[in-house]
Design a protein around this motif. Structure first.
Motif, PDB file in Angstrom:
ATOM      1  N   PHE B 134      -6.032 -86.378  52.790  1.00 46.15           N
ATOM      2  CA  PHE B 134      -5.401 -85.326  52.001  1.00 46.15           C
ATOM      3  C   PHE B 134      -3.883 -85.421  52.080  1.00 46.15           C
ATOM      4  O   PHE B 134      -3.329 -85.912  53.060  1.00 46.15           O
ATOM      5  N   GLN B 135      -3.230 -84.938  51.027  1.00 46.97           N
ATOM      6  CA  GLN B 135      -1.779 -84.814  51.055  1.00 46.97           C
ATOM      7  C   GLN B 135      -1.377 -83.586  50.248  1.00 46.97           C
ATOM      8  O   GLN B 135      -1.901 -83.348  49.169  1.00 46.97           O
ATOM      9  N   THR B 182      -3.763 -83.596  46.929  1.00 42.65           N
ATOM     10  CA  THR B 182      -4.485 -84.784  46.464  1.00 42.65           C
ATOM     11  C   THR B 182      -5.391 -85.281  47.579  1.00 42.65           C
ATOM     12  O   THR B 182      -5.139 -85.056  48.764  1.00 42.65           O
ATOM     13  N   TRP B 183      -6.417 -85.969  47.160  1.00 37.46           N
ATOM     14  CA  TRP B 183      -7.356 -86.558  48.114  1.00 37.46           C
ATOM     15  C   TRP B 183      -7.694 -87.972  47.652  1.00 37.46           C
ATOM     16  O   TRP B 183      -7.986 -88.193  46.477  1.00 37.46           O
TER      17      TRP B 183
END
Lengths: 296, 428
Positions: B134-135, B182-183
């Motif tokens: 993740f981010q 995001t992933w």
């Protein structure tokens, strides 16, 4: 029954082996080959870039992001060779364990002695690398240093197999020593030979084997040859009776071909990485092939 | 005794060696202050873009051009976009700052500097080590909707963004305050899923301001919470030396428009609706050898807006249903043919243009094309000169008696983009 049982045990061991393998991603193929030699079956290694493309300008494909996402360890060449393509995909990989400074990141340039470190840098000088010439893998002296750094890093991440990594490394270094003395012997007669190269990519090789660099076909690093500069190089070649023009596989060869034709100097297209030419299939074959092409 | 003597020798040798070191080891970098922080200066870069434009219509007519149903012309001559005047144009200066903040965050800021004003185009931080792929990104940023929206102007392959993007998101793109998550899937092929929650104030598609007519019959309240949600999935795989990237995106938010409706004089119009934009994109980048790169890129966008329009004249306020369905796409082919040369072709088309007000379909032009061709010469990655030829058949103007006229025009521009400093590499 016993056979089936054995087969299942075999499958399970196989599964556990593949599961416990360290997933190593390297930027260039030469690093991957050394990792393979040190890690053997304990690691699974992938190189991102192709060995026959310009290492400075690799297209940062999204498929590389997928590879970086799953990596336990990222090994880079460093000295800014990857600066034009790796940073954005490393950032997008959302993998905290392989970011610079983390345990799963290894910068090989930090372990070797870099040559040609500029005192000052300016973009006026073309594409100069402030930390020094990044093409250090072409000195046979640097390969054992790299292998040792890799063995250390693998042992740090996977202490259970540390002795195996150490043993593999020792065996590789022994083989390397033998090969290095062979190359030394083959290159001995060429000591002091003046050469021209297209881009400053073979400098470590030139220095190691006592050749001497008289100039580059590029007027400045990364700047394509100009007519004026090529004329100057032609004069140098004729004046100093230079025998060889060393050319990498990825840059346009027309200027070097022109010079070879005009002066009678021999144009040698040399691999700079594993996979740059068909014959350079691994790190040993890479040096074998460079030496063969120069000495034949 | 012997022990003392040997101890003394050791002691002396330590002192002398320390002394000797003091004598020889000069610090390599003498800084003016012991508190110097030069090593912590962020990466700073400045990119500037100017152009010379030649066009077969004059500036005044050009500033009145618009695309019915898609793009309004500017009332006061501001926000005319890049390369708007014949002759020389200073388009922008872009100052970028980037640095690692601490072990957990990166910070990125882009200041957009025009001749008269400056603004923060983007400023956001991203996480460095969230687990499981993740981010998080938070701040003001260009949305990752589709393919081209998140790219900065200096990275575009043509002098301006594709028509469908400027029509649906405005000249500055979908650029909002909000958060993004995001992933990246742990798969062998690239799969990225992302979601954004954004404020929802976009000049072309989304809005949240309230409006009310002076008599107070219609009173639509402003929306104060974030009102725009964006989601996308992107995937990529390689076939030999061709990298293929596909993406699907959706943006859903409220739309508000107040054209003199809340004012007390003259006639006015307002819109309260909900808009969904769907996007599909495809990029194929083929690298046959170490020098040449061939890139095909295309994006298709579909916008649907449903709600109510309010028309106020001197007598009354009329409310009617409002339904709008519009679409467009671009397709471009760019070839890097040598170390310094690139050439490209682009085809823009605004396709559907159906606007129903009170169930009645308006007679608006559709299938509007624009053609662009460019040739680029880049001495290094820090300087670029581009010659672009554009033929635009999408623009209209009103004559003095109010009749709508199509005005195709042709434009040749020479664009020069120069950058200095430490600018990060670009992604795919």
């Amino acid at each position: 029954m016993k056979k089936i049982f054995m087969f299942i045990t075999f499958l399970l061991t196989l599964a556990s082996i593949t599961y416990s393998q360290l997933n190593v991603v390297t930027t260039y193929p030469y690093i991957a080959d050394i990792v393979q030699r040190v890690g053997k079956e304990k690691v699974q290694v992938t190189a991102l870039a192709r060995g026959d493309y310009n290492p400075h300008v690799i297209v940062p494909k999204p498929s590389y992001i997928a590879k970086l996402r799953k990596a336990d360890l990222l090994i880079i060449n460093g000295a800014q060779l990857e600066i034009g393509w790796l940073p954005p995909i490393l950032k997008q990989a959302n993998n905290g364990t392989i970011q610079p400074g983390e345990k799963g990141f290894l910068d090989l340039a930090s372990r070797v002695h870099l040559i040609e470190v500029p005192k000052n840098v300016s973009r006026e000088m073309g594409d100069v690398h402030p930390e020094g010439n990044p093409h250090f893998c072409l000195s046979p002296d640097n390969i054992p240093v790299i292998a040792t750094a890799i063995a250390q890093k693998l042992s740090e991440l996977d202490p259970a197999n540390a002795s195996a990594y150490e043993a593999n490394k020792t065996a590789f270094l022994k083989l390397w020593e033998q090969k290095a003395s062979q190359w030394q012997k083959a290159m001995e007669p060429l000591k002091g030979t003046k050469v021209i190269e297209y881009h400053k990519i073979f400098d470590y090789f030139i220095q190691h084997f006592g050749l001497s660099l008289a100039g580059t076909v590029e007027p400045l690093p990364g700047i394509p040859p100009t007519t004026k500069h090529v004329a100057e190089v032609e004069q140098t070649i004729t004046r100093d009776r230079i025998r060889f023009i060393l050319q990498d596989v990825y840059n346009p060869k027309d200027a070097s071909q022109y010079l070879a034709q005009r002066t009678g100097a021999k144009l040698l297209v040399l691999p700079h990485d594993v996979g740059a030419v068909k014959e350079a299939a691994d790190i040993i074959a890479l040096f074998d092939e460079i030496v063969r092409r120069i000495t034949q | 005794m012997k022990k003392i003597k040997s101890l003394l020798i050791v002691f002396i040798s330590i002192i002398t060696s320390a002394y000797g070191q003091d004598q020889t080891a000069e610090p390599q970098f003498q800084t003016s202050s012991p508190f110097n922080q030069a090593k912590f200066v962020p990466d700073i870069s400045f990119i500037t873009d100017f152009s010379f434009v030649s066009r077969d219509i004059d500036n005044e007519l050009y500033s009145q051009l618009h695309i019915p149903g898609f793009m309004h012309h500017s009332e006061n001559g501001e926000h005319e976009g890049f390369n708007s005047k014949k002759g020389f144009n200073l388009n922008y200066g872009e100052l970028t700052l980037y640095s690692i903040v601490d072990p957990y965050f990166d910070l990125f800021a882009v200041l957009h500097v025009a001749q008269e004003h400056a603004g923060l185009e983007e400023v956001y931080f991203t996480t460095r080590k969230l687990p499981y792929g993740f981010q998080l990104k938070a701040g003001k940023f260009l949305s990752s909707f589709g393919r081209i929206n998140e790219q900065h102007a200096h990275y575009l392959d043509f002098a301006e963004r594709p028509l469908v993007l400027t029509s649906f998101f405005g000249d500055e793109g979908l650029n909002e305050l909000g958060v993004r998550l995001t992933w990246i899937a742990p798969t062998d092929f690239y799969l990225m899923l992302g979601a954004e929650v954004l404020t929802g104030e976009n000049e072309a598609s989304f809005g949240k301001a309230g409006f009310a007519d002076p008599s107070g019959i219609v009173n639509i309240h402003a929306i104060e919470n974030p009102s725009l949600i964006v989601g996308y999935a992107k995937s990529s795989f390689d076939i030999r030396e061709a990298a293929i990237l596909i993406g699907a995106s959706v943006a859903q938010g409220t739309t508000r428009r107040d054209e003199n409706f809340s004012s007390s004089d003259g006639n006015g119009e307002a819109l309260d609706a909900s808009t969904t934009i769907f996007g599909a994109d495809l990029t194929v980048k083929y690298t046959p050898d170490a020098i040449r790169i061939l890139t095909f890129q295309s994006e298709y966008l579909y916008r649907t807006t449903n709600g109510h329009s309010y028309l106020r004249d001197t007598l009354a306020v009329t409310k009617s249903s409002f339904d709008q369905n519009q679409s467009g796409f671009y397709a471009q082919l760019v070839a890097k043919t040598g170390l310094r040369w690139r050439l490209g072709l682009r085809y823009d088309l605004l396709q559907l243009n159906d606007i129903k007000s009170g169930g009645v379909l308006g007679a608006l032009p559709k299938n509007l094309p624009r053609y662009s061709a460019m040739l680029e010469y880049s001495p290094t990655e820090f300087s670029r000169f581009r010659l672009q030829l554009t033929h635009d058949k999408t623009k209209y103007f009103h004559t003095d008696d109010g009749i709508l006229h199509n005005k195709p025009y042709t434009e040749i521009l020479l664009q020069c983009t120069i950058g200095i400093g430490a600018h990060g590499a670009h992604s795919f």
